[in-house]
Motif scaffolding. Structure first.
Motif, short mmCIF file in Angstrom:
data_model
loop_
_atom_site.label_atom_id
_atom_site.label_comp_id
_atom_site.label_asym_id
_atom_site.label_seq_id
_atom_site.Cartn_x
_atom_site.Cartn_y
_atom_site.Cartn_z
N GLY A 101 0.82 -1.21 0.00
CA GLY A 101 0.00 0.00 0.00
C GLY A 101 0.85 1.26 0.00
N ASN A 102 0.19 2.40 0.04
CA ASN A 102 0.91 3.69 0.07
C ASN A 102 1.22 4.07 1.52
N SER A 103 2.05 3.25 2.20
CA SER A 103 2.39 3.55 3.59
C SER A 103 3.47 4.62 3.67
N ILE A 127 3.69 0.34 -5.05
CA ILE A 127 3.13 -0.29 -6.26
C ILE A 127 2.29 0.76 -6.97
N SER A 128 2.67 1.07 -8.19
CA SER A 128 1.95 2.10 -8.94
C SER A 128 1.33 1.53 -10.19
N GLY A 129 0.20 2.10 -10.55
CA GLY A 129 -0.42 1.72 -11.82
C GLY A 129 -1.93 1.63 -11.75
N GLY A 130 -2.46 1.86 -10.55
CA GLY A 130 -3.91 1.83 -10.41
C GLY A 130 -4.45 0.45 -10.72
N GLU A 131 -5.75 0.45 -11.00
CA GLU A 131 -6.48 -0.80 -11.20
C GLU A 131 -5.91 -1.62 -12.36
N VAL A 181 10.59 6.04 -2.22
CA VAL A 181 10.62 6.30 -3.67
C VAL A 181 9.19 6.37 -4.23
N LYS A 182 8.29 5.53 -3.73
CA LYS A 182 6.89 5.61 -4.19
C LYS A 182 6.28 6.95 -3.78
N MET A 183 6.62 7.41 -2.59
CA MET A 183 6.11 8.71 -2.13
C MET A 183 6.54 9.81 -3.11
N VAL A 184 7.82 9.80 -3.46
CA VAL A 184 8.30 10.84 -4.38
C VAL A 184 7.67 10.66 -5.77
N HIS A 185 7.50 9.41 -6.18
CA HIS A 185 6.77 9.15 -7.44
C HIS A 185 5.42 9.88 -7.41
N ASN A 186 4.71 9.74 -6.32
CA ASN A 186 3.40 10.38 -6.22
C ASN A 186 3.52 11.90 -6.20
N GLY A 187 4.56 12.41 -5.54
CA GLY A 187 4.78 13.86 -5.55
C GLY A 187 4.99 14.35 -6.98
N ILE A 188 5.80 13.62 -7.73
CA ILE A 188 6.03 13.99 -9.14
C ILE A 188 4.73 13.88 -9.91
N GLU A 189 3.95 12.86 -9.59
CA GLU A 189 2.63 12.68 -10.22
C GLU A 189 1.77 13.94 -9.98
N TYR A 190 1.78 14.44 -8.76
CA TYR A 190 1.03 15.67 -8.44
C TYR A 190 1.51 16.83 -9.31
N ALA A 191 2.84 16.97 -9.41
CA ALA A 191 3.40 18.10 -10.18
C ALA A 191 3.03 17.98 -11.65
N GLY A 258 -9.05 16.38 -4.77
CA GLY A 258 -8.81 15.56 -3.59
C GLY A 258 -7.34 15.19 -3.48
N ALA A 259 -6.99 14.64 -2.33
CA ALA A 259 -5.61 14.19 -2.10
C ALA A 259 -5.62 13.23 -0.92
N LYS A 260 -4.87 12.14 -1.06
CA LYS A 260 -4.86 11.18 0.04
C LYS A 260 -3.61 11.26 0.91
N GLY A 261 -2.73 12.21 0.59
CA GLY A 261 -1.63 12.44 1.54
C GLY A 261 -0.21 12.26 1.02
N THR A 262 -0.04 11.48 -0.05
CA THR A 262 1.35 11.22 -0.45
C THR A 262 2.06 12.47 -0.97
N ALA A 286 -1.92 23.79 -4.59
CA ALA A 286 -2.99 24.14 -5.54
C ALA A 286 -4.22 23.28 -5.28
N ARG A 287 -3.99 22.00 -4.94
CA ARG A 287 -5.13 21.14 -4.60
C ARG A 287 -5.81 21.66 -3.33
N SER A 288 -4.99 22.07 -2.35
CA SER A 288 -5.57 22.59 -1.10
C SER A 288 -6.39 23.84 -1.39
N CYS A 364 3.47 2.52 -14.26
CA CYS A 364 3.06 3.50 -13.26
C CYS A 364 2.36 4.71 -13.88
N ILE A 365 1.83 5.55 -13.01
CA ILE A 365 1.05 6.70 -13.46
C ILE A 365 1.92 7.72 -14.21
N ILE A 366 3.18 7.85 -13.81
CA ILE A 366 4.01 8.87 -14.48
C ILE A 366 4.84 8.27 -15.62
C1 6PG Z 1 -0.27 5.19 -8.38
C2 6PG Z 1 -1.06 6.29 -7.77
C3 6PG Z 1 -1.87 5.75 -6.65
C4 6PG Z 1 -3.02 6.64 -6.27
C5 6PG Z 1 -2.59 7.88 -5.57
C6 6PG Z 1 -3.54 9.01 -5.82
O1 6PG Z 1 0.93 5.36 -8.43
O2 6PG Z 1 -0.86 4.20 -8.82
O3 6PG Z 1 -0.21 7.27 -7.30
O4 6PG Z 1 -1.02 5.44 -5.60
O5 6PG Z 1 -3.78 6.91 -7.38
O6 6PG Z 1 -2.58 7.57 -4.22
O7 6PG Z 1 -3.29 9.94 -4.86
P1 6PG Z 1 -4.26 11.09 -4.47
O8 6PG Z 1 -5.57 10.46 -4.10
O9 6PG Z 1 -3.58 11.73 -3.34
O10 6PG Z 1 -4.39 11.93 -5.70
#
Ligand code: 6PG
Length: 479
Positions: A101-103, A127-131, A181-191, A258-262, A286-288, A364-366
């Motif tokens: 998970g995204n711990s 683990i990245s890539g969604g469903e 590294v997954k955390m930073v992946h998600n940060g880059i995803e946000y950017a 929305g945002a779940k924290g990463t 910007a999300r906030s 992965c998402i990015i």
């Molecule tokens: C991924 C995504 C995945 C999830 C994010 C979304 O790599 O597959 O990053 O982990 O979609 O947690 O994050 P937010 O809900 O914070 O946008």
């Protein structure tokens, strides 16, 4: 029969990974879910897959070959500790618990240490890539011990995405390295997402193009250096028409992200490490900002520029925005890799930055073509201090900087918020500056708090006696 691996938690990611493990690779997979009906329904839904449904942790453990491997796919936070403590009672030394998970990486470091006492290998794996990725091949970022990697490596390689013939998984580093590294992946995803959103907003408000027309622009961009999953899905989202109203869906969706924290963790960690990830930070903020309707309602009456903005030359403006997007994206990745470098130094992880960029090329998402260039950059120079200075990126920034500046100027004049574009440009100008006004800040700090300063022309630490005769003395270094 004994299962090769077990999956705990059968929500979207867990069920996708369980099916991936069973179908793509013919594994026998034990499955367990807190709600037992879900376990039953899941196993029944895929009669061809070799699932072993289990209804207690004892059964789960008994169904696995040794060393046992459990992949835990549940919501991050306290539930992970609960599952770990249940598994600890039924697992034996040498067994492996993977938290996919995204711990938070700090939790992973703590859990790994605690389980080591029991001889159990705990692996935090991003683990990245969604469903879809879970089912057909995600990008996987495992941490944990070398011992666990011996067992896990082959199994994770078999379910990961493949990019240019290579599986998108590598042993990132010890204990919390994978989740870091997954955390930073998600940060880059946000950017990345924020930059794309700013580009869309500028084009829409600057040219009057419809979402469907802008979708075509993104599709076109997706054939060039910006080619990526996020650009591709952006075109699809912009093209979508709402069935109920007939309007573009993007105009019907509430504009509160929305945002779940990463993303926030990436920024918090960067602040602690002293790494300027300004693009990621602005994307998170910007999300906030978007999610405070009461503040936005209160501020809605504040004035903007007197004149409406319209780009004189639509084609040129769109090309400028494309270049600004690419330049800002380079900065976002450069900052993200800087954070990984700093995290690795802080926690003593031996992270191969080139290998990280390679495992992000698929699944992965990015995922993006661009990551090949990052891999090249680290192959040429593994200790590259600033990714953006690698020849390919420096060249792109050189070519794009005029357009980038025009876009940031246009956005400011038009009153269109572009926090990620403009902060990335400010970072670029800051990092390349020969001299920064930080000297003045040091002077101010020394003035009010005797915090001392260093000089450009000689060694030592100095203080000016501001409240006395203003002569300079050598002082003890107080930073
Ligand atoms: C991924 C995504 C995945 C999830 C994010 C979304 O790599 O597959 O990053 O982990 O979609 O947690 O994050 P937010 O809900 O914070 O946008």
């Amino acid at each position: 029969r004994r299962a090769d691996i077990g999956v705990i938690g059968l929500a979207v990611m867990g069920s996708g990974l369980a099916r991936n493990l069973a179908s793509r690779n013919g594994n026998t997979v034990a499955v367990y879910n807190r709600e037992h009906d879900r376990t039953r329904d899941f196993a029944a839904a895929y009669p061809d897959a070799d699932f072993v449904p289990t209804f207690s942790y004892e059964d789960f453990a008994a169904s696995l070959t040794t060393p046992r491997t459990a992949l835990v796919m549940i919501r991050a936070g306290a539930p992970v500790d609960d599952v770990i403590s249940s598994l600890t009672e039924v697992f034996e030394p040498g067994d492996i618990i993977v938290d996919g998970g995204n711990s938070e990486y700090a939790d992973t470091i703590r859990r790994e240490r605690a389980l080591r006492e029991h001889g159990i290998n705990f692996v935090g794996a991003g683990i990245s890539g969604g469903e879809e990725g879970a089912l057909t091949g995600p990008s996987i970022m495992p941490g944990g011990s070398d011992e666990s990697w011996v067992t896990l490596g082959p199994i994770l390689r078999s379910i990961a995405a493949v990019a240019e013939g290579e599986p998108c998984v590598t042993h990132v580093g010890h204990d919390g390295a994978g989740h870091f590294v997954k955390m930073v992946h998600n940060g880059i995803e946000y950017a990345d997402m924020q930059l794309i959103a700013e580009a869309y907003d500028l084009i829409r408000r600057g040219t009057g193009k419809t979402p469907a027309e802008i979708a075509d622009v993104f599709s076109e961009w997706n054939t060039g250096e910006l080619e990526s999953y996020l650009i591709e899905i952006t075109a699809e989202v912009l093209r979508q028409v709402d069935a109920e109203t007939g309007e573009p869906l993007v105009d019907v969706i509430l504009d509160q992200a929305g945002a779940k924290g990463t993303g926030a963790w990436t920024v918090q960690t960067a602040l602690s490490l002293g790494v300027p990830v300004s693009g990621i930070a602005e994307a998170t903020f910007a999300r906030s900002l978007s999610s405070h309707p009461e503040q936005r309602a209160a501020a809605a009456g504040l004035p903007g520029p007197a004149e409406d903005f319209h780009a004189d030359d639509t084609e040129q403006f769109i090309e400028d925005v494309r270049q600004a997007l690419f330049a800002s994206k380079i900065i976002a990745y450069s900052q993200g890799f800087d954070e990984i470098r700093a995290g690795a130094a802080e926690y003593d992880w031996n992270i191969d930055l080139g290998a990280i960029s390679k495992i992000w090329r698929g699944g992965c998402i990015i995922r993006a073509q661009f990551l090949n260039r990052i891999a090249d950059a680290y192959a040429d120079q593994p200790d590259l201090p600033v990714l953006a200075t690698a020849p390919y990126f420096a060249d792109a920034l050189t070519r794009g900087q005029d357009a980038w500046r025009r876009v940031v100027i246009a956005a400011a004049q038009a009153g269109i918020p572009s926090p990620a574009f403009s902060s990335s440009l400010a970072y670029y100008d800051g990092i390349r500056a020969e001299r920064l006004p930080a000297a003045l800040i040091q002077g101010q700090r020394d003035f009010f708090g005797a915090h001392t300063y260093k000089r450009t022309d000689k060694e030592g630490t100095f203080h000016t006696q501001w409240s006395g005769d203003r002569t300079e003395i050598e002082a003890e270094d107080t930073h």
